[in-house]
Design a protein around this motif. Structure first.
Motif, PDB file in Angstrom:
ATOM      1  N   ILE A 136       0.859  -1.186   0.000  1.00  0.00           N
ATOM      2  CA  ILE A 136       0.000   0.000   0.000  1.00  0.00           C
ATOM      3  C   ILE A 136       0.890   1.230   0.000  1.00  0.00           C
ATOM      4  CG2 ILE A 136      -1.498   1.420   1.461  1.00  0.00           C
ATOM      5  CD1 ILE A 136      -3.124  -1.050   2.068  1.00  0.00           C
ATOM      6  N   VAL A 137       0.647   2.132  -0.953  1.00  0.00           N
ATOM      7  CA  VAL A 137       1.339   3.417  -1.007  1.00  0.00           C
ATOM      8  C   VAL A 137       0.504   4.408  -0.211  1.00  0.00           C
ATOM      9  CG1 VAL A 137       2.252   5.246  -2.476  1.00  0.00           C
ATOM     10  CG2 VAL A 137       2.278   2.854  -3.276  1.00  0.00           C
ATOM     11  N   LEU A 138       1.061   4.895   0.891  1.00  0.00           N
ATOM     12  CA  LEU A 138       0.341   5.756   1.829  1.00  0.00           C
ATOM     13  C   LEU A 138       1.081   7.085   1.965  1.00  0.00           C
ATOM     14  CD1 LEU A 138      -2.010   5.685   4.083  1.00  0.00           C
ATOM     15  CD2 LEU A 138      -0.098   5.328   5.667  1.00  0.00           C
ATOM     16  N   PRO A 139       0.503   8.190   1.486  1.00  0.00           N
ATOM     17  CA  PRO A 139       1.179   9.482   1.654  1.00  0.00           C
ATOM     18  C   PRO A 139       1.312   9.867   3.124  1.00  0.00           C
ATOM     19  CG  PRO A 139      -0.487   9.605  -0.086  1.00  0.00           C
ATOM     20  CD  PRO A 139      -0.708   8.301   0.630  1.00  0.00           C
ATOM     21  N   LEU A 140       2.522  10.206   3.538  1.00  0.00           N
ATOM     22  CA  LEU A 140       2.763  10.787   4.858  1.00  0.00           C
ATOM     23  C   LEU A 140       2.738  12.305   4.774  1.00  0.00           C
ATOM     24  CD1 LEU A 140       5.716   8.469   5.984  1.00  0.00           C
ATOM     25  CD2 LEU A 140       3.289   8.230   6.574  1.00  0.00           C
TER      26      LEU A 140
END
Length: 272
Positions: free
Chosen positions: A55-59
């Motif tokens: 999963i690509v999760l923006p911080l």
């Protein structure tokens, strides 16, 4: 008791590609992984998913996530303390490119898996947000990829924001044994960010077995703590500094489920 190598201060797993890079080989286990990639304005990053789902999760910031057949525009967010974010799921055996016009930091939460599920977009408004605990144990849980909210093969991932001065991951709990209907076996990574300069927190992991994990770590932004086994909690936020952590979990069970047992000496205060 195992304590060496379970607290990973910021930068200790960094390399030319990632600000943080924890794989099963690094952690000494089988399934769970976490990476953090930092992109300059106009930057991009390409990686092969291999035998893991991600999963690509923006911080911080937004990005475009592209696989061989799909493209997802992630609006992202200003910081992990701002709000929930949208995200993208990338299957195993795929090639993924992340590109960001304004730049930013992006977490890649992963797990070794068997099934190849389709790439998908996770909208921010569909992320269940839970107010958990009360008083000085109150915290906010964003269940973006909890076991019952977003389909994955093995990966389970959630975010927790703990107000300054509060405890979370409390009462201490564990998930290191397979007990049908009672407890699932899951490896877990905690990734921390602390709001405000100089902020810190504390993370406790206490043994649930002879020679098991035993950690009392002072954590700061960019640190991670590995939980291969043991009672984990509390997670304690410094007064005046909210604490964020990203939990990444996976395990060998046939069913993707999060079942926990609470420490028998601690029975109040909500959970996680």
């Amino acid at each position: 008791m195992r304590s060496t190598g379970l607290h990973l201060p910021r930068g200790t797993t960094a390399n030319a590609r990632y600000a943080l890079d924890i794989g099963p080989e690094t952690a000494g286990w089988t399934y769970s992984g976490l990476r953090v990639v930092e992109l300059a304005p106009g930057g991009s990053h390409t990686f092969a998913t291999g035998g893991s789902e991600w999963i690509v999760l923006p911080l911080q910031g937004g990005c475009t996530v592209q696989t061989e057949q799909d493209e997802f525009q992630l609006l992202g967010r200003d910081s992990v303390f701002a709000d929930v974010t949208d995200f993208a799921y990338a299957p195993r055996d795929a090639r993924v490119q992340i590109a960001s016009g304004a730049g930013g930091r992006f977490a890649l939460a992963g797990a070794k898996c068997e099934r190849r599920l389709p790439a998908r977009y996770g909208p921010a408004p569909e992320v269940p947000v839970e107010e958990r605990g009360s008083g000085t144990c109150a915290r906010r849980v964003r269940n973006f990829a909890a076991a019952d909210t977003f389909p994955c093969d093995r990966l389970i991932a959630v975010e927790v924001v703990t107000p300054g001065g509060n405890w979370s991951s409390y009462p201490p709990h564990k998930h290191d044994e397979h007990r049908p209907g009672e407890e699932s076996e899951l490896e877990e990574i905690y990734y921390f960010e602390i709001d405000g300069p100089g902020g810190l927190g504390y993370q406790r992991v206490s043994p649930s077995r002879e020679g098991g994990a035993d950690v009392l770590a002072e954590v700061r932004s960019g640190d991670a703590v590995l939980v291969p086994d043991g009672w984990h909690g509390p997670s304690i936020a410094q007064p005046g500094h909210d604490m964020y952590y990203l939990n990444v979990m996976a395990g060998p069970g046939d069913d993707r489920e999060w079942l926990i047992r609470f420490h028998p000496d601690h029975t109040t205060g909500g959970y996680r």
